[in-house]
Motif scaffolding. Structure first.
Motif, PDB file in Angstrom:
ATOM      1  N   GLN A 189       0.836  -1.212   0.000  1.00 45.64           N
ATOM      2  CA  GLN A 189       0.000   0.000   0.000  1.00 45.64           C
ATOM      3  C   GLN A 189       0.863   1.251   0.000  1.00 45.64           C
ATOM      4  N   GLN A 190       1.926   1.227   0.807  1.00 40.35           N
ATOM      5  CA  GLN A 190       2.787   2.414   0.918  1.00 40.35           C
ATOM      6  C   GLN A 190       3.494   2.710  -0.403  1.00 40.35           C
ATOM      7  N   VAL A 191       3.935   1.654  -1.093  1.00 41.39           N
ATOM      8  CA  VAL A 191       4.596   1.859  -2.384  1.00 41.39           C
ATOM      9  C   VAL A 191       3.575   2.352  -3.415  1.00 41.39           C
ATOM     10  N   ALA A 192       2.393   1.725  -3.404  1.00 38.23           N
ATOM     11  CA  ALA A 192       1.348   2.121  -4.357  1.00 38.23           C
ATOM     12  C   ALA A 192       0.991   3.591  -4.166  1.00 38.23           C
ATOM     13  N   ARG A 193       0.921   4.008  -2.910  1.00 40.16           N
ATOM     14  CA  ARG A 193       0.464   5.367  -2.604  1.00 40.16           C
ATOM     15  C   ARG A 193       1.415   6.446  -3.147  1.00 40.16           C
ATOM     16  N   ILE A 194       2.701   6.206  -3.087  1.00 44.01           N
ATOM     17  CA  ILE A 194       3.634   7.245  -3.543  1.00 44.01           C
ATOM     18  C   ILE A 194       3.595   7.391  -5.069  1.00 44.01           C
ATOM     19  N   LEU A 195       2.993   6.397  -5.749  1.00 44.87           N
ATOM     20  CA  LEU A 195       2.909   6.440  -7.209  1.00 44.87           C
ATOM     21  C   LEU A 195       1.511   6.775  -7.715  1.00 44.87           C
ATOM     22  N   ALA A 234      -0.832   4.531  -7.486  1.00 41.46           N
ATOM     23  CA  ALA A 234      -1.231   3.238  -8.048  1.00 41.46           C
ATOM     24  C   ALA A 234      -2.093   2.471  -7.051  1.00 41.46           C
ATOM     25  N   THR A 235      -2.528   1.277  -7.409  1.00 44.79           N
ATOM     26  CA  THR A 235      -3.222   0.410  -6.449  1.00 44.79           C
ATOM     27  C   THR A 235      -2.284  -0.738  -6.075  1.00 44.79           C
ATOM     28  N   GLU A 236      -2.566  -1.358  -4.911  1.00 47.79           N
ATOM     29  CA  GLU A 236      -1.662  -2.402  -4.388  1.00 47.79           C
ATOM     30  C   GLU A 236      -1.423  -3.524  -5.391  1.00 47.79           C
ATOM     31  N   LYS A 237      -2.484  -3.894  -6.095  1.00 46.93           N
ATOM     32  CA  LYS A 237      -2.379  -5.041  -7.006  1.00 46.93           C
ATOM     33  C   LYS A 237      -1.436  -4.773  -8.168  1.00 46.93           C
ATOM     34  N   GLU A 238      -1.080  -3.509  -8.346  1.00 47.46           N
ATOM     35  CA  GLU A 238      -0.215  -3.156  -9.482  1.00 47.46           C
ATOM     36  C   GLU A 238       1.274  -3.134  -9.119  1.00 47.46           C
ATOM     37  N   ILE A 239       1.593  -3.498  -7.857  1.00 47.82           N
ATOM     38  CA  ILE A 239       2.993  -3.452  -7.406  1.00 47.82           C
ATOM     39  C   ILE A 239       3.591  -4.850  -7.362  1.00 47.82           C
ATOM     40  N   VAL A 240       4.723  -5.039  -8.031  1.00 43.17           N
ATOM     41  CA  VAL A 240       5.456  -6.309  -7.998  1.00 43.17           C
ATOM     42  C   VAL A 240       6.794  -6.050  -7.327  1.00 43.17           C
ATOM     43  N   PHE A 241       7.060  -6.757  -6.226  1.00 45.37           N
ATOM     44  CA  PHE A 241       8.349  -6.556  -5.555  1.00 45.37           C
ATOM     45  C   PHE A 241       9.447  -7.323  -6.279  1.00 45.37           C
ATOM     46  N   THR A 242      10.616  -6.665  -6.376  1.00 43.55           N
ATOM     47  CA  THR A 242      11.771  -7.242  -7.078  1.00 43.55           C
ATOM     48  C   THR A 242      13.021  -7.028  -6.222  1.00 43.55           C
ATOM     49  N   ILE A 255       1.449   6.248 -17.254  1.00 43.17           N
ATOM     50  CA  ILE A 255       2.582   5.311 -17.207  1.00 43.17           C
ATOM     51  C   ILE A 255       2.041   3.878 -17.078  1.00 43.17           C
ATOM     52  N   ASP A 256       2.578   2.964 -17.870  1.00 42.19           N
ATOM     53  CA  ASP A 256       2.148   1.566 -17.816  1.00 42.19           C
ATOM     54  C   ASP A 256       3.056   0.733 -16.930  1.00 42.19           C
ATOM     55  N   LEU A 257       4.355   1.060 -16.947  1.00 42.34           N
ATOM     56  CA  LEU A 257       5.357   0.282 -16.211  1.00 42.34           C
ATOM     57  C   LEU A 257       6.345   1.271 -15.603  1.00 42.34           C
ATOM     58  N   LEU A 258       6.681   1.101 -14.312  1.00 37.99           N
ATOM     59  CA  LEU A 258       7.596   2.046 -13.653  1.00 37.99           C
ATOM     60  C   LEU A 258       8.518   1.280 -12.714  1.00 37.99           C
ATOM     61  N   SER A 259       9.820   1.545 -12.831  1.00 37.87           N
ATOM     62  CA  SER A 259      10.818   0.865 -11.990  1.00 37.87           C
ATOM     63  C   SER A 259      11.281   1.781 -10.868  1.00 37.87           C
ATOM     64  N   GLY A 317      13.340  -3.608  -4.571  1.00 36.10           N
ATOM     65  CA  GLY A 317      12.725  -2.568  -5.385  1.00 36.10           C
ATOM     66  C   GLY A 317      11.356  -3.033  -5.828  1.00 36.10           C
ATOM     67  N   ALA A 318      10.808  -2.360  -6.813  1.00 35.34           N
ATOM     68  CA  ALA A 318       9.479  -2.739  -7.280  1.00 35.34           C
ATOM     69  C   ALA A 318       9.303  -2.355  -8.735  1.00 35.34           C
ATOM     70  N   LEU A 319       8.374  -3.050  -9.380  1.00 36.96           N
ATOM     71  CA  LEU A 319       7.911  -2.655 -10.710  1.00 36.96           C
ATOM     72  C   LEU A 319       6.413  -2.410 -10.606  1.00 36.96           C
ATOM     73  N   TYR A 320       5.986  -1.221 -11.010  1.00 35.62           N
ATOM     74  CA  TYR A 320       4.558  -0.935 -11.137  1.00 35.62           C
ATOM     75  C   TYR A 320       4.121  -1.490 -12.490  1.00 35.62           C
ATOM     76  N   VAL A 321       3.090  -2.315 -12.475  1.00 39.78           N
ATOM     77  CA  VAL A 321       2.552  -2.888 -13.709  1.00 39.78           C
ATOM     78  C   VAL A 321       1.074  -2.521 -13.762  1.00 39.78           C
ATOM     79  N   ARG A 322       0.733  -1.625 -14.673  1.00 39.76           N
ATOM     80  CA  ARG A 322      -0.655  -1.156 -14.740  1.00 39.76           C
ATOM     81  C   ARG A 322      -1.600  -2.336 -14.968  1.00 39.76           C
ATOM     82  N   LYS A 323      -2.745  -2.262 -14.279  1.00 37.65           N
ATOM     83  CA  LYS A 323      -3.766  -3.318 -14.368  1.00 37.65           C
ATOM     84  C   LYS A 323      -4.077  -3.625 -15.835  1.00 37.65           C
TER      85      LYS A 323
END
Ligand code: PMP
Length: 378
Positions: free
Chosen positions: A51-57, A59-67, A192-196, A209-215
């Motif tokens: 949630q915290q990562v999604a919020r700064i972008l 985005a929604t939680e489901k769109e965050i992939v941890f790497t 943005i569709d994808l964000l590192s 880190g994380a990759l934002y992957v748009r729904k």
């Protein structure tokens, strides 16, 4: 020495470390364990961080992939999109001043049939949206343009590029490793569709880190296994690291506005003092379309290695940490049109959360003294 190399990495904020400690000690559960409290608690901590990562972008939680960091995120974004869709679309557009984690990934994909256009920035380090528009082809799969440059801090016109990619039906990836926590980011607004992103650039731990992957966007996983992260990234989650990344995002978001003003002032003080007192100096990159805490300065006529070695009271660099082992001048500065000798005589100063005005005053005095000593041949 005074640390002015925050773009290479940042120290762990004590508050981030405090948030991680329980997960490095008593709460050691596997977030994928569904049969006991150890696992449930770890899963809940990961959910909060998501949630915290999604919020700064935005985005929604489901769109965050941890790497494991931005290198992996960039690889997953580009290779994952190419493997998923590259059969019909094999053209990629990127920029000559991207981080190697994007450029080398593009080069790798070229060996597998990708065709890559490398846009050249102007002498300020900026590309214009029209360059992207003109480079689009019917078979363009993806555009990858970094949010902010690690060496010169220049911020690309992300919102305009995002909007034109969305209209053209082309994926838009941005490496925002140097931008997250420093400038406000909204993945919806910028289309943005994808964000590192990477934790160690915003006072979190290294190796996460994380990759934002748009729904709705499908990527092919690059790590196969236990199907963690909705199958996009298998591997037992780094719970302490992820918790740290989440808290680092929350802190950065809360302090962004104030820090940005404070660091802009310190950075400008540093710049103005050097530029006004020393002949033959120039600032590289656009003066305003830029991160608040980065400056890259050329000291004309000086030998870069000698200068760097003589500035023994400062921890600074002559480019990115990844390439500074080589004696080649920065490829980023060369792409801006700097001749080899000037590119070689350039230093990146990057400030951060723990930089004080005393640090900047000391740095200015030290640099002025060292540069005049070298120039006087002493
Ligand atoms: N992209 C950019 C713009 C960076 O500055 C860095 C770090 N130098 C990376 C990617 C790589 O990040 P990481 O260290 O998390 O792999």
């Amino acid at each position: 020495p005074i640390y002015l190399d925050y773009n290479a990495t940042t120290p762990l904020d004590q508050r981030v470390l405090d948030s991680m400690m329980p997960w490095l000690t008593g709460n050691f559960g596997n977030a994928a364990s569904r049969t006991h409290l150890y696992g449930w608690e770890a899963a809940e901590a990961v959910a909060t961080a998501r949630q915290q990562v999604a919020r700064i972008l935005g985005a929604t939680e489901k769109e965050i992939v941890f790497t494991s960091g931005a290198t992996e995120s960039n690889n997953l974004a580009l290779k994952g999109a190419f493997e998923a869709l590259g059969a019909s679309r094999k053209h990629i557009i990127t920029v000559a001043t991207e981080h190697k984690a994007v450029l080398d990934t593009c080069q790798h994909l070229e060996a597998f049939g990708a065709e890559v256009t490398y846009l050249l920035p102007d002498s300020d380090g900026l590309i214009c949206p029209e360059q992207v528009q003109d480079a689009l082809r019917p078979d363009t799969l993806l555009v990858s343009v970094m949010y902010a440059n690690n060496e010169i801090g220049v911020i690309q016109p992300i919102i305009e590029i995002g909007s034109l990619c969305r209209k053209a039906g082309v994926l838009f990836h941005t490496d925002a490793t140097q931008a997250v926590g420093k400038v406000p980011i909204d993945v919806q607004h910028a289309a943005i569709d994808l964000l590192s992103l990477s934790a160690h650039k915003l006072y979190g731990p290294k190796g996460v880190g994380a990759l934002y992957v748009r729904k709705g966007i499908s990527l092919t996983a690059q790590l196969d296994g236990g199907r963690h992260e909705r199958g996009l990234r298998s591997g037992t989650l780094n719970v302490p690291g992820i918790v740290g990344l989440g808290v680092a995002c929350a802190l950065a978001q809360k302090e962004l506005a104030k820090e940005s003003t404070r660091l802009t002032e310190l950075r400008n003080t540093l710049e103005n003092n050097l530029i006004n007192s020393l002949l033959n100096t120039q600032i590289n990159g656009h003066r305003t379309q830029r991160l608040p805490q980065t400056t890259n300065i050329s000291f004309g006529g000086l030998d870069g290695e000698e200068l760097l070695m003589s500035l023994h009271r400062l921890a600074v660099s002559n480019g990115s940490a990844c390439t500074s082992a080589s004696v080649e001048p920065s490829f980023v500065l060369k792409a801006l049109g700097l001749p080899d000798d000037l590119a070689h005589a350039s230093i990146r100063f990057s400030l951060g959360r723990f930089t004080t005005s005393e640090d900047i005053d000391l740095a200015i005095g030290h640099i002025l003294e060292v540069v005049s000593r070298i120039r006087n041949g002493a």
